[in-house]
Structure formats: structure tokens, C-alpha cells
Design an enzyme around this catalytic site. Structure first.
Site, PDB file in Angstrom:
ATOM      1  N   ARG A 156       0.870  -1.175   0.000  1.00 22.15           N
ATOM      2  CA  ARG A 156       0.000   0.000   0.000  1.00 22.15           C
ATOM      3  C   ARG A 156       0.906   1.223   0.000  1.00 22.15           C
ATOM      4  O   ARG A 156       2.038   1.186   0.512  1.00 22.15           O
ATOM      5  CB  ARG A 156      -0.882   0.033   1.244  1.00 22.15           C
ATOM      6  CG  ARG A 156      -1.839  -1.146   1.386  1.00 22.15           C
ATOM      7  CD  ARG A 156      -2.633  -1.018   2.685  1.00 22.15           C
ATOM      8  NE  ARG A 156      -3.609  -2.095   2.840  1.00 22.15           N
ATOM      9  CZ  ARG A 156      -3.409  -3.211   3.517  1.00 22.15           C
ATOM     10  NH1 ARG A 156      -2.234  -3.422   4.107  1.00 22.15           N
ATOM     11  NH2 ARG A 156      -4.365  -4.121   3.619  1.00 22.15           N
ATOM     12  N   LYS A 187      -2.831  -2.122   7.626  1.00 20.99           N
ATOM     13  CA  LYS A 187      -4.076  -1.681   8.249  1.00 20.99           C
ATOM     14  C   LYS A 187      -4.265  -2.389   9.581  1.00 20.99           C
ATOM     15  O   LYS A 187      -3.894  -3.547   9.743  1.00 20.99           O
ATOM     16  CB  LYS A 187      -5.257  -1.976   7.325  1.00 20.99           C
ATOM     17  CG  LYS A 187      -5.361  -1.029   6.134  1.00 20.99           C
ATOM     18  CD  LYS A 187      -6.635  -1.280   5.358  1.00 20.99           C
ATOM     19  CE  LYS A 187      -6.804  -0.266   4.226  1.00 20.99           C
ATOM     20  NZ  LYS A 187      -8.050  -0.503   3.463  1.00 20.99           N
ATOM     21  N   HIS A 256      -2.215   2.260  -5.979  1.00 23.22           N
ATOM     22  CA  HIS A 256      -3.040   1.094  -5.682  1.00 23.22           C
ATOM     23  C   HIS A 256      -3.249   0.224  -6.922  1.00 23.22           C
ATOM     24  O   HIS A 256      -3.484  -0.976  -6.798  1.00 23.22           O
ATOM     25  CB  HIS A 256      -4.384   1.525  -5.095  1.00 23.22           C
ATOM     26  CG  HIS A 256      -4.838   0.645  -3.964  1.00 23.22           C
ATOM     27  ND1 HIS A 256      -4.152   0.552  -2.768  1.00 23.22           N
ATOM     28  CD2 HIS A 256      -5.885  -0.204  -3.853  1.00 23.22           C
ATOM     29  CE1 HIS A 256      -4.771  -0.298  -1.967  1.00 23.22           C
ATOM     30  NE2 HIS A 256      -5.806  -0.783  -2.603  1.00 23.22           N
ATOM     31  N   ARG A 259      -0.561  -2.262  -6.812  1.00 20.93           N
ATOM     32  CA  ARG A 259      -0.876  -3.300  -5.820  1.00 20.93           C
ATOM     33  C   ARG A 259      -1.871  -4.302  -6.417  1.00 20.93           C
ATOM     34  O   ARG A 259      -1.719  -5.510  -6.258  1.00 20.93           O
ATOM     35  CB  ARG A 259      -1.446  -2.646  -4.567  1.00 20.93           C
ATOM     36  CG  ARG A 259      -1.900  -3.615  -3.463  1.00 20.93           C
ATOM     37  CD  ARG A 259      -2.226  -2.816  -2.218  1.00 20.93           C
ATOM     38  NE  ARG A 259      -3.065  -3.519  -1.270  1.00 20.93           N
ATOM     39  CZ  ARG A 259      -2.619  -4.326  -0.308  1.00 20.93           C
ATOM     40  NH1 ARG A 259      -1.312  -4.555  -0.200  1.00 20.93           N
ATOM     41  NH2 ARG A 259      -3.460  -4.901   0.529  1.00 20.93           N
ATOM     42  N   HIS A 282      -4.337  -8.916   3.876  1.00 20.72           N
ATOM     43  CA  HIS A 282      -5.787  -8.867   4.062  1.00 20.72           C
ATOM     44  C   HIS A 282      -6.181  -9.677   5.286  1.00 20.72           C
ATOM     45  O   HIS A 282      -5.782 -10.834   5.423  1.00 20.72           O
ATOM     46  CB  HIS A 282      -6.510  -9.431   2.835  1.00 20.72           C
ATOM     47  CG  HIS A 282      -6.487  -8.510   1.657  1.00 20.72           C
ATOM     48  ND1 HIS A 282      -6.763  -8.945   0.381  1.00 20.72           N
ATOM     49  CD2 HIS A 282      -6.237  -7.176   1.559  1.00 20.72           C
ATOM     50  CE1 HIS A 282      -6.682  -7.924  -0.457  1.00 20.72           C
ATOM     51  NE2 HIS A 282      -6.369  -6.846   0.237  1.00 20.72           N
ATOM     52  N   TYR A 291      -9.888 -10.791  -6.614  1.00 22.05           N
ATOM     53  CA  TYR A 291      -8.885 -11.032  -7.657  1.00 22.05           C
ATOM     54  C   TYR A 291      -9.173 -12.309  -8.441  1.00 22.05           C
ATOM     55  O   TYR A 291      -8.670 -12.485  -9.545  1.00 22.05           O
ATOM     56  CB  TYR A 291      -7.480 -11.049  -7.048  1.00 22.05           C
ATOM     57  CG  TYR A 291      -7.101  -9.700  -6.499  1.00 22.05           C
ATOM     58  CD1 TYR A 291      -6.827  -8.632  -7.352  1.00 22.05           C
ATOM     59  CD2 TYR A 291      -7.070  -9.460  -5.132  1.00 22.05           C
ATOM     60  CE1 TYR A 291      -6.523  -7.383  -6.857  1.00 22.05           C
ATOM     61  CE2 TYR A 291      -6.761  -8.208  -4.622  1.00 22.05           C
ATOM     62  CZ  TYR A 291      -6.494  -7.177  -5.499  1.00 22.05           C
ATOM     63  OH  TYR A 291      -6.205  -5.932  -5.005  1.00 22.05           O
TER      64      TYR A 291
END
Length: 313
Positions: A156, A187, A256, A259, A282, A291
Site C-alpha cells: 500500500r 491496516k 493502488h 498493488r 488482508h 482477484y
């Protein structure tokens, strides 16, 4: 000439709530700006009907939402506005200022989940390897390095910004060159290790060799600008956009997107969804599963182009 209308003033309670979000919840400035706009909309709607904000009913709130619909706002925008309203009334309830939350059962229209945009493999490699003879060699090394880290490791942009050249007590992230990996803070303040491939390590070494020409003596950041200090996310976006234009990319490129390209290309080659989840950081595999839809689109295009029973163009 008529003067433009000023947005409605926030009430004392709204200002206290926003201060609570800023200090206690530590929301980002961009999010606070969006919440401020949402609360101003609420104030305007209530004022237009002569209603006390602390006595708005669920029926009246539903009418406010209907009026927002007439402005043709996107479902995502409506969802954010309702989230801001709902949070404010919840806070009012916790402070004994309202008896019920009139927004509790209001929901925005269901929004489709857009597929992330990814570059093709050839375009991603061309962007990474783009070279201009007339370019500043320090800037060239910097941009090659940041592209390789974004595309080669799926970082990120916030994780990239937070990287230090080496580990310190205050570091959010850092490079471990002997292990060809980076430690990043993702995150939810979750730390993970990401591998650095051969091209990434080559670009990293080339950048570190010239970094001292720009970096201030006490600057720990890996990526620095000409003024000697840590690059911001906006500065990275600007440099990437300029590099993509110079490389003749067919679309606007942002961090992004690289990414997304990392994840899509890795999944196409390996088919290992769980590994992609781990590498992206994630928390939930359902986030990574988008994806698989990108991968299916790629397969569908191959099928349509090659199979005799495919759709006729």
C-alpha cells in the site's frame, strides 16, 4: 451578482462529535472532511423543514434520505453520509442527548463492487523498466525503486511511505536487505514481512547508492525527495503519474493500481489465493477473492479470442 450560499453552520454538538473523532478515534483529515460535509447536509435538511436535530424521527430521516436521492448521489456517497449521521446520533445517545437513533434502520442502495483496475504484465514491466537518458539520475533511481516496491511486493502507498532505511525504535516499517524482505505496518497496525524480488533488490541498491545526495543527515526514511525528507503519499502519486505518462501507459496509473497488478498477476501464475491474501495483508480472504474475478476475466478474454465456440465479435 448573487453571492454563493455558505454551507450550514455546525451545531455545538456536531463540533464536539467531530473533535471526539479527531482526538479519540484519530480519524484521518480526509475522513473528517467528509463527515463534516455529511453533518452540514443533515443540518441543512433539518433547517429547511424547521426541525430540531435532536428531535428528528426515523420517518423524517427517511425523508431526508429521499431528498438526497434526488441529487443523484452515488450509493457509496450515500452510504458514507448515512454512516456519519448514524455515528453522530449514536454518540448523542451515549451522552444522553437523544432517546433513539433515527438513522439506525436507514440504508443506502446496494452498491456494486467494482473490479480493481490492473495493468497488464507487459505494461507493468515496461513502467518499472522505463528509462529516460535526460532524467536526473537520482530521481530516476528513486522512481524505479518505488515502482518496483509497489508492483514487486504489493505494498500500500501508506506502507511504502512508512518504510525506513533501517530499523529504529520509532520505525513503522523498514528494509531487511540481508533477508531480501521489508517489514511493513499495514491496516489495523498489523505488521507483516513481504519478500523483495531480484528486480526490487537491484532497484533498492541503486537508490540507496545515490540516496545520500538528497537525504538530510538525520532523515530515517527510505524514500526521500530533493528537500531531503520523507516522501508523502501525494508526492509518490505525482511521481508515478508523471512516470506513467512518460512511459506511454494506456491508462492513468496510481499506487493502488500497482498493488492490484501485483495481486492479479501473482494469482494468475500461482492460483494460490491464500498466499496472495498473506502477501497483501488482508485480514479476511473475502477481500482477496475479488482477484479471482479479475483472473476469470483474463481467462474469459483468452477464451473469446481463441476458442471456436466463443462468442462472435
Amino acid at each position: 451578482m448573487s453571492l454563493p450560499m455558505l454551507p450550514p453552520s455546525l451545531t455545538d454538538e456536531q463540533q464536539r462529535y467531530l473533535e471526539h473523532l479527531r482526538v479519540q478515534r484519530r480519524l484521518a483529515e480526509r475522513t473528517l472532511t467528509l463527515y463534516t460535509d455529511a453533518l452540514q447536509r443533515l443540518t441543512g435538511l433539518a433547517s429547511a423543514e424547521g426541525l430540531d436535530l435532536l428531535r428528528v424521527s426515523a420517518h423524517q430521516a427517511r425523508r431526508f434520505l429521499a431528498k438526497l436521492h434526488t441529487h443523484k448521489l452515488k450509493p457509496r456517497t450515500l452510504a458514507l453520509i448515512l454512516s456519519a449521521w448514524r455515528g453522530w446520533y449514536r454518540w448523542l445517545g451515549q451522552n444522553g442527548l437523544v432517546d433513539a437513533n433515527p438513522i439506525a434502520d436507514l440504508h443506502a442502495p446496494k452498491q456494486g463492487r467494482p473490479l480493481p483496475k490492473a495493468l497488464g504484465v507487459d505494461d507493468a514491466v515496461r513502467l518499472a523498466e522505463h528509462h529516460q537518458d535526460a532524467a536526473d539520475p537520482v530521481a530516476e533511481a528513486l522512481e524505479r525503486c518505488l515502482v518496483e516496491l509497489l508492483y514487486g511486493s504489493g505494498l500500500r502507498v501508506s506502507e511504502l511511505v512508512g518504510l525506513d532505511q533501517r530499523h529504529q525504535a520509532s520505525s513503522a516499517g523498514w528494509i531487511v536487505p540481508e533477508d531480501a524482505e521489508a517489514q511493513v505496518l499495514g491496516k489495523g497496525s498489523k505488521r507483516r514481512a513481504v519478500p523483495l524480488g531480484g528486480p526490487s533488490m537491484t532497484a533498492l541498491r541503486a537508490w540507496i547508492a545515490v540516496r545520500g545526495q538528497w537525504a538530510a543527515a538525520d532523515e530515517p526514511a527510505l524514500l526521500v525527495g530533493p528537500r531531503g525528507h520523507r516522501l508523502s503519499a501525494d508526492q509518490i502519486r505525482k511521481r508515478l503519474k508523471q512516470r506513467a505518462l512518460a512511459a506511454g501507459m494506456p491508462t492513468h496509473v496510481h499506487p493502488h493500481m500497482l498493488r492490484h497488478s501485483f495481486a492479479s498477476h501473482l494469482l494468475q501464475s500461482s492460483g494460490d489465493l491464500r498466499a496472495v491474501q498473506e502477501l497483501l495483508g488482508h485480514a479476511n480472504i473475502s477481500t482477496t477473492q475479488i482477484y479471482t474475478r479479475l483472473d476469470f476475466q483474463h481467462l474469459a478474454k483468452v477464451y473469446d479470442a481463441a476458442h471456436p465456440r466463443a462468442r462472435k465479435k
